[in-house]
Enzyme design. Structure first.
Site, PDB file in Angstrom:
ATOM      1  N   ARG A  83      37.635  93.844 -37.405  1.00 57.27           N
ATOM      2  CA  ARG A  83      37.110  95.002 -36.681  1.00 57.27           C
ATOM      3  C   ARG A  83      37.423  94.918 -35.198  1.00 57.27           C
ATOM      4  O   ARG A  83      37.612  95.941 -34.531  1.00 57.27           O
ATOM      5  CB  ARG A  83      35.601  95.112 -36.938  1.00 57.27           C
ATOM      6  CG  ARG A  83      35.289  95.561 -38.385  1.00 57.27           C
ATOM      7  CD  ARG A  83      33.900  95.185 -38.808  1.00 57.27           C
ATOM      8  NE  ARG A  83      33.476  95.744 -40.089  1.00 57.27           N
ATOM      9  CZ  ARG A  83      33.747  95.221 -41.290  1.00 57.27           C
ATOM     10  NH1 ARG A  83      34.480  94.118 -41.372  1.00 57.27           N
ATOM     11  NH2 ARG A  83      33.294  95.792 -42.395  1.00 57.27           N
TER      12      ARG A  83
ATOM     13  N   LYS B 272      36.932  91.048 -56.779  1.00 62.12           N
ATOM     14  CA  LYS B 272      37.295  90.414 -55.499  1.00 62.12           C
ATOM     15  C   LYS B 272      38.739  89.912 -55.589  1.00 62.12           C
ATOM     16  O   LYS B 272      39.493  90.383 -56.425  1.00 62.12           O
ATOM     17  CB  LYS B 272      36.312  89.284 -55.189  1.00 62.12           C
ATOM     18  CG  LYS B 272      34.880  89.781 -54.933  1.00 62.12           C
ATOM     19  CD  LYS B 272      34.805  90.630 -53.679  1.00 62.12           C
ATOM     20  CE  LYS B 272      33.404  91.163 -53.443  1.00 62.12           C
ATOM     21  NZ  LYS B 272      33.369  92.108 -52.311  1.00 62.12           N
TER      22      LYS B 272
ATOM     23  N   ASP C  43      30.256  86.948 -50.787  1.00 60.56           N
ATOM     24  CA  ASP C  43      31.458  86.111 -50.772  1.00 60.56           C
ATOM     25  C   ASP C  43      31.151  84.637 -51.029  1.00 60.56           C
ATOM     26  O   ASP C  43      32.068  83.824 -51.122  1.00 60.56           O
ATOM     27  CB  ASP C  43      32.169  86.248 -49.419  1.00 60.56           C
ATOM     28  CG  ASP C  43      32.779  87.629 -49.246  1.00 60.56           C
ATOM     29  OD1 ASP C  43      33.058  88.287 -50.266  1.00 60.56           O
ATOM     30  OD2 ASP C  43      32.977  88.049 -48.090  1.00 60.56           O
TER      31      ASP C  43
ATOM     32  N   GLN D 172      32.807  97.636 -47.171  1.00 64.68           N
ATOM     33  CA  GLN D 172      34.162  98.144 -46.932  1.00 64.68           C
ATOM     34  C   GLN D 172      34.208  99.652 -47.140  1.00 64.68           C
ATOM     35  O   GLN D 172      34.827 100.372 -46.353  1.00 64.68           O
ATOM     36  CB  GLN D 172      35.157  97.447 -47.863  1.00 64.68           C
ATOM     37  CG  GLN D 172      35.322  95.965 -47.518  1.00 64.68           C
ATOM     38  CD  GLN D 172      36.328  95.258 -48.399  1.00 64.68           C
ATOM     39  OE1 GLN D 172      36.802  95.818 -49.396  1.00 64.68           O
ATOM     40  NE2 GLN D 172      36.652  94.027 -48.044  1.00 64.68           N
TER      41      GLN D 172
ATOM     42  N   ARG E 152      35.965  86.611 -59.923  1.00 63.04           N
ATOM     43  CA  ARG E 152      35.306  85.352 -59.532  1.00 63.04           C
ATOM     44  C   ARG E 152      34.292  84.859 -60.568  1.00 63.04           C
ATOM     45  O   ARG E 152      33.937  83.687 -60.558  1.00 63.04           O
ATOM     46  CB  ARG E 152      34.658  85.501 -58.156  1.00 63.04           C
ATOM     47  CG  ARG E 152      35.708  85.531 -57.062  1.00 63.04           C
ATOM     48  CD  ARG E 152      35.143  85.632 -55.675  1.00 63.04           C
ATOM     49  NE  ARG E 152      36.228  85.481 -54.698  1.00 63.04           N
ATOM     50  CZ  ARG E 152      36.158  85.845 -53.428  1.00 63.04           C
ATOM     51  NH1 ARG E 152      35.046  86.394 -52.952  1.00 63.04           N
ATOM     52  NH2 ARG E 152      37.184  85.657 -52.620  1.00 63.04           N
TER      53      ARG E 152
ATOM     54  N   ARG F 215      38.568  81.461 -51.833  1.00 67.09           N
ATOM     55  CA  ARG F 215      37.195  80.940 -51.926  1.00 67.09           C
ATOM     56  C   ARG F 215      36.986  80.103 -53.203  1.00 67.09           C
ATOM     57  O   ARG F 215      36.157  79.203 -53.219  1.00 67.09           O
ATOM     58  CB  ARG F 215      36.182  82.079 -51.835  1.00 67.09           C
ATOM     59  CG  ARG F 215      36.282  82.827 -50.491  1.00 67.09           C
ATOM     60  CD  ARG F 215      35.045  83.598 -50.148  1.00 67.09           C
ATOM     61  NE  ARG F 215      35.344  84.607 -49.136  1.00 67.09           N
ATOM     62  CZ  ARG F 215      35.467  84.367 -47.834  1.00 67.09           C
ATOM     63  NH1 ARG F 215      35.297  83.145 -47.366  1.00 67.09           N
ATOM     64  NH2 ARG F 215      35.748  85.349 -46.984  1.00 67.09           N
TER      65      ARG F 215
HETATM   66  C1  S3P Z   1      33.805  92.843 -46.225  1.00 65.24           C
HETATM   67  C2  S3P Z   1      32.969  93.345 -47.189  1.00 65.24           C
HETATM   68  C3  S3P Z   1      32.790  92.726 -48.517  1.00 65.24           C
HETATM   69  C4  S3P Z   1      33.320  91.308 -48.569  1.00 65.24           C
HETATM   70  C5  S3P Z   1      34.646  91.164 -47.893  1.00 65.24           C
HETATM   71  C6  S3P Z   1      34.588  91.605 -46.445  1.00 65.24           C
HETATM   72  C7  S3P Z   1      33.914  93.535 -44.930  1.00 65.24           C
HETATM   73  O1  S3P Z   1      33.484  93.491 -49.467  1.00 65.24           O
HETATM   74  O2  S3P Z   1      33.426  90.859 -49.903  1.00 65.24           O
HETATM   75  O3  S3P Z   1      35.080  89.815 -47.941  1.00 65.24           O
HETATM   76  O4  S3P Z   1      34.450  92.942 -43.966  1.00 65.24           O
HETATM   77  O5  S3P Z   1      33.457  94.677 -44.828  1.00 65.24           O
HETATM   78  P1  S3P Z   1      32.783  94.754 -50.209  1.00 65.24           P
HETATM   79  O6  S3P Z   1      32.414  95.713 -49.184  1.00 65.24           O
HETATM   80  O7  S3P Z   1      33.818  95.300 -51.140  1.00 65.24           O
HETATM   81  O8  S3P Z   1      31.618  94.164 -50.946  1.00 65.24           O
END
Ligand code: S3P
Length: 438
Positions: A31, A347, A320, A174, A351, A392
């Site tokens: 970000r 993922k 995660d 996300q 996982r 991971r």
């Molecule tokens: C993330 C959100 C998570 C996470 C990923 C990073 C982010 O994913 O698993 O490693 O930076 O917004 P999801 O939003 O799909 O759960």
């Protein structure tokens, strides 16, 4: 650059002692590049994660004409081009293994004047993208995907986006971030409602860049058409990378380890809550705030863990960390039950299946379920397991060697570099007997 085949060999036993600072937070690093690029003015970043995922985001913005200097030991200077200043990239934008890059950038690029194509590696090309292209289509974006709603994403420029009120079908930061970022370019007020709290780095950092983002209950809103003002971003160490050491030091007798400068954003600390419920000995000290994010040092000493039923409310807050939490469960007395975690199946690998397969190979009774796993704690054997190119998974199994009765060999570990550069060096510095070979 990643090496195609990398194998970890971890000798059994040992303890984790001393102090360690793990690399910068991946979510915040992505970000910082995105918002620094879109801001007016010069943004300085420190503590940036020099892993392949966040470097792919950096390369993508360079390819769209942003002048980015670095990283030099985690320091980056970005000459922001403003929300309307990105240029068409010369070819496809390749994002490697990084789901965060692809899903967040889909939202940003839907609002540009130019066309773009986002592509990724085999893992990323299998992951679901309809979860972002569906809400973006509701906003008026035009995006073509491969047949199963997967990458590559062909994004048409020049669409006038309109604001939407969107309820997320799954607890995903996300998808939330994607819609909010498209909302920067939309006419009107875009609102996203999440079914459960998810990481809030997008909201926090947008506010840090001077953008008005409002939260009411589970709904987050912003008005389109504003601008971002450059600022400085100090990236804390990634709690998701710290998690391997929190578990490793908990399960290895004689361990006493301090993990420094860990990001303690309450939407990320589920791993601490879960480990404490299991009886882990974690002490949080030196709590402070760095660039809008809480940070602390965590001391962890070996403790006898017990199996638990993991509260579903903690799942998105530790999403995660489950690969290594499964290793903790394998070392605990009794049964651990995880439910409500079907997101783990989409993922970087599945996982649930990949961890169950590996734990079974190491002699653990681990039964995968559609949305979680049931694990009976028990003695860990040495053996050879597969990380399925998932960073991971590779790091989680390396910690299992601390309690195994023989070496743990892990194939397909090259992607550890996506989130944790120099894992082998840092982990061996605190006592993990790990070697990597090509
Ligand atoms: C993330 C959100 C998570 C996470 C990923 C990073 C982010 O994913 O698993 O490693 O930076 O917004 P999801 O939003 O799909 O759960």
């Amino acid at each position: 650059m990643t090496v195609e085949h990398l194998t970890f060999r971890v000798a059994p036993g040992g303890a984790l002692t001393g102090r360690i600072r793990v690399p910068g937070d991946k979510s915040i690093s992505h970000r910082s590049i995105m918002f620094g690029s879109l801001a007016d003015g010069v943004t300085h970043i420190s503590g940036f994660l020099e892993g392949e995922d966040s470097l792919n985001t950096l390369r993508a913005f360079r390819a769209m004409g942003v002048d980015i200097d670095g990283p030099h030991a985690g320091r980056i200077t970005i000459n922001g081009v403003g929300v309307d200043g990105l240029k068409a990239p010369a070819g496809d934008v390749y994002l490697g293994n990084s789901g965060t890059s692809m899903r967040l950038m889909a939202g940003l690029l839907a609002g540009q004047e130019f066309d773009s194509t986002l592509s990724g590696d085999t893992s990323l090309s299998r992951r679901p993208m309809a979860r972002v292209t569906n809400p973006l289509a509701l906003m008026g974006a035009r995006i073509d995907t491969a047949e199963k709603g997967t990458a590559p994403l062909h994004i048409k420029g020049g669409s006038a986006l309109k604001a939407i009120d969107y309820t997320l079908p799954m607890a995903s930061a996300q998808v939330k971030s994607c819609v909010l970022l498209a909302g920067l370019y939309a006419q009107g007020r875009t609102c996203v409602t999440e079914p459960a709290p998810t990481r809030d780095h997008t909201e926090r950092m947008l506010r840090g860049f001077g953008y008005d983002v409002r939260r009411e209950g589970n709904t987050i809103c912003l008005d389109g058409g504003g601008r971002l003002a450059a600022t400085d971003v100090d990236v804390p160490a990634d709690i998701s990378s710290a998690a391997f050491f929190l578990v490793g030091a908990s399960i290895a007798t004689g361990s006493d380890l301090v993990v420094e400068h860990v990001g303690m954003n309450p939407t990320r600390t589920g791993v601490i809550d879960i480990l404490r419920l299991m009886g882990a000995d974690l002490t949080v000290a030196n709590e402070r705030e760095v660039g809008g994010e809480p940070v602390a040092d965590i001391r962890v000493r070996a403790a006898r863990l017990k199996g638990i039923r993991i509260p579903e409310a903690l799942v998105p807050l530790a999403i995660d960390e489950f690969p290594v939490l499964f290793v903790a469960a394998a070392c605990a007395d009794g049964e651990t039950v995880l439910t409500g975690a079907e997101e783990l199946r989409v993922k970087e690998s599945d996982r649930i299946q990949v961890m169950a397969d590996g734990l079974q190979l190491l002699g653990i009774d681990a039964v995968p379920t559609p949305d979680g796993m049931i694990i009976q704690g028990g003695p860990m054997r040495g053996g050879r397991v597969h990380a399925r190119e998932d960073h991971r998974i590779a790091m989680a199994f390396s910690m299992a060697a601390l309690v195994a009765d023989g070496a743990v060999i892990i194939d397909d570990c090259a992607n550890v570099n996506t989130s944790f550069p120099n894992y082998v060096g840092l982990a061996s510095g605190v006592g993990l007997q790990i070697e990597a070979s090509e």
